[in-house]
Design an enzyme around this catalytic site. Sequence first.
Site, PDB file in Angstrom:
ATOM      1  CB  SER A 135      44.737  31.728  34.617  1.00 27.21           C
ATOM      2  OG  SER A 135      45.824  32.319  35.704  1.00 27.21           O
TER       3      SER A 135
ATOM      4  CG  ASP B  10      47.785  39.030  34.455  1.00 20.82           C
ATOM      5  OD1 ASP B  10      47.782  39.018  35.879  1.00 20.82           O
ATOM      6  OD2 ASP B  10      47.345  38.072  33.831  1.00 20.82           O
TER       7      ASP B  10
ATOM      8  CG  HIS C  96      44.774  37.130  35.978  1.00 20.69           C
ATOM      9  ND1 HIS C  96      45.860  36.372  35.209  1.00 20.69           N
ATOM     10  CD2 HIS C  96      43.983  36.164  36.379  1.00 20.69           C
ATOM     11  CE1 HIS C  96      45.841  35.075  35.293  1.00 20.69           C
ATOM     12  NE2 HIS C  96      44.772  34.942  35.968  1.00 20.69           N
TER      13      HIS C  96
END
Length: 698
Positions: free
Chosen positions: A551, A636, A671
Amino acid sequence: MSLTQPSIASLTPPCADVQEESLLHLGHERIDPFYYMRDKEDPRVLDYLRAENAYTAEVMSSMRATEEQIFEEIVSRIKEDDQSYPTLRRGYYYYARTEKGKQYPAYYRMAAEVFAASGATPTALEGGELLFDVNLLAEGAEAYIFAGYSVSPDNRLAAYLANTTGSYAEFDLRIRDLEQGTDLEFTLSGVSSLAWAEDSKTLYYTLIDETLRSTKAFAQRLTDAEPTLIYEEEDVRFSCSVSETKTREYIFLSTNSSTTSEEYYLTSDGEDRTPKLFLPREQDVRYSILSHRDKFYIYYKDKTNLNGMVYVTDKVRVGDRSTWQVFVPHREEVRLDGIGVYASYVALEERQDGLTQIRILSTEGEACGSIHFPEPVYTISLKGNDAYDATTIRYSYSSPNRPTSLYEYNMVDCESRLLKQQEVGGNFSPDDYTVERLWATAPDGVQVPMTLLYRKGLQRDGSAPALLYGYGSYGITLDAHFSVSVLSLVDRGFVYVQAQVRGGSDLGEQWYEDGKFLKKKNTFTDFIACAEQLIADGYTSPERLTAEGGSAGGLLIGAVANSRPDLFHAMIAAVPFVDVATTMLDESLPLTTGEYEEWGNPNDPEYFDYMLSYSPYDNIKAQHYPHLLVTGGLNDSQVLFHEPTKYVAKLRRLKTDNNLLLLRMNMDSGHGGATGRYDGIRDTAFEYAFLLLTLGRR
C-alpha cells in the site's frame, strides 16, 4: 546467481497497448500512455491482466514445490483447531473458533451461568451458542470479508457487516435474530460504522458516498421504514463515525480528518436525534472524549502538544475550556497511543523510544502501576475491558521470537496473569533466534531504528540474504511482533528486518510529521540508510538484499527502486500506491480528498511539484531495476487496481535489464488480497518463493 528472463525458457512478458493521453494541470503537461488502464470494463485491460497473471504463473511454475513446502511449513506452525479466550459482555462469554481445513472462524457465545455450571476452562469451551459460521456465510463467494458484529443491549439481536467483494471500505449491514438464528429483513449497503441505542430497537449508523467517504449519520428504529438523517459532513477532508460508550449513557458521533477532529454526543435511550457539539473543530487539533459517569476525559493533540495529553472536566460545562484540568501532561519523549477509562482507573498505552508500555492511574491521577518488559524489542497492546466497573484489563505481548501472549492485569493488586499463549508447532524454539535493535544514520543525521530477527550462528560476512520491510505513512507504527510466516525465511538463513522509518509514529508524533507533506522523501532516504547500514555491518550484501512494502509501503518500494536500484536484488510491492500525482488530482476517486492532509493538496503548485518529484510511476526511467513482484486486487478500494497495472506496463516499456518483473492481480478480491486464512498463507508462500527464485534458492 543472476536470474534473467531468458533463463525462464525464454518466456515473453505481456505487452500493453500504448495510448498517448495528455494531462494538463497547473501549467504542467504530462503524457500518460497507460491512463486508459483505469477502466476495468475495457476488454484490453482485462486481457492484459489475464496475460500478466498467466505469465507470472508460468515463470513461477518451477517453484511450485517450494511454494507448497513453505505453505505446509507455515500451516504446521499454526494451531488449526483453536479458540480465542472468551470475553464477558452483558452476561455472556463471547469467543471464536477455527477448525482445521476451514478458511474462516465461527463465532460463539455462552451464558455466564452456563459457563459457571459447566466447569469448563476458558480455553476449552465445549458447545456454546453459534452466532455466525463465516464458512457458511462465505459459501459460493470467491472473496468474503466478515468485518465484525455488535450485539444489542438486550442480547437478542446482532448487527453484522460483511461483503463478497474483498473491499475493506464497502460493507453491507444485516441484523440477525440470535434467538431464531435467522436474519431480519433489514439490509443496508455502504455502512461504515454502527452503534446500538440502549432500547435495543434503534441503530445509529454512518454511510459512505461514491468516493467511499463516510458523509452521513442516521438514526433508525428497526420498525421504521425510513431513517432520520442526524448529521452530514460537507468538508471533503472529513469522514464521520458513530460509537457506543462504556457507561452506556451516550452515542458519540465523531468526524475526523487526518489532522483535525470534532465530537458530538447523543443520549443513548434511542429517542435522541440531535447531536450536541462538544468542542468546535479547529484546524490541526485532534481530540476525543472518554466518558466516566462523573466526568469526561479528553484526549487532546495540537501543534504544540504533538504527542497528546489528557484533560478532565465535569459534564455540566463540557465546552468551556476554562473548566478543563490537566490529567496527563504533554511529554516530548512519550507519545500517548491509547486510553481506557473505568469507574476507578484510567489505563494508558504509551510509547517511548519506539517501545510501548501500559501505565495505570486512579481516576484522580494517582499512579497505580505499570507494565513493561526488559527485552530490547517487544510489543505491548492494550486490549482493555468492556465493563465500566472493571478492575482488570487485558493486554497482549509479543516480540519477533516470542509468540503472542494474552495477559490479564489486576489494577488493584498490580499483578499480571497469563490467560493464553499462541501455540507454535514445527519444533519452534525462541532460543534458536536472535532479536536485535540496530540504528542507521539518515542523510540529515537522524538515527533510524530497525528490528532484526535471525537464527543464532549468523555469520556477518555479507553472505546472508535479508528481507527489509517498511511502511512509513499515516503515523502507523511498525511494531516488532511475532510472525509464524517469517520463520520460513529466517530458517532458510534470511535476516528479517523491520525499518521504523519516518512517516510512522514509532518515535513519537514528530517522527510522523517529519515523513509527510513536503518531508515525505525522508521516508525513502531513511529506508535507504537502513539498507546501507545492513550492508556495511555485514548482515547482507546488495546481491542478497530484498525489500517489501504494501500500500503506502508499496509507494516506498517504488520510490526506492527508482532512486537506488543498486542496493537491492529483489523487491515486492504489494498493492502499491505508485501513481501518486494522477490519483491525488482526481477528486472523484475513492478516499482521495481525505488524503490531502497526508500528501498535500495537488491544487497547490508547491505540493503538486513535490509529489510529482517522487511519485514512482512518474519517475520510472531507462535503467536497471531489481527483480520485482507487484501485486494488486481488481476490487481494491484503497489503491485502485490500475495503479500496479500501469506501473508494471510502464516498467516493461522503459527498464533496461532482464530481471524478472511480475504482476500478480487477484481478480476476485481487494486491498488485503485473499480473504480466507489458508488462501492468505498461500499468497505469502508465493511471495517468499519469488524471493527464493531470484536468489537461486529452494
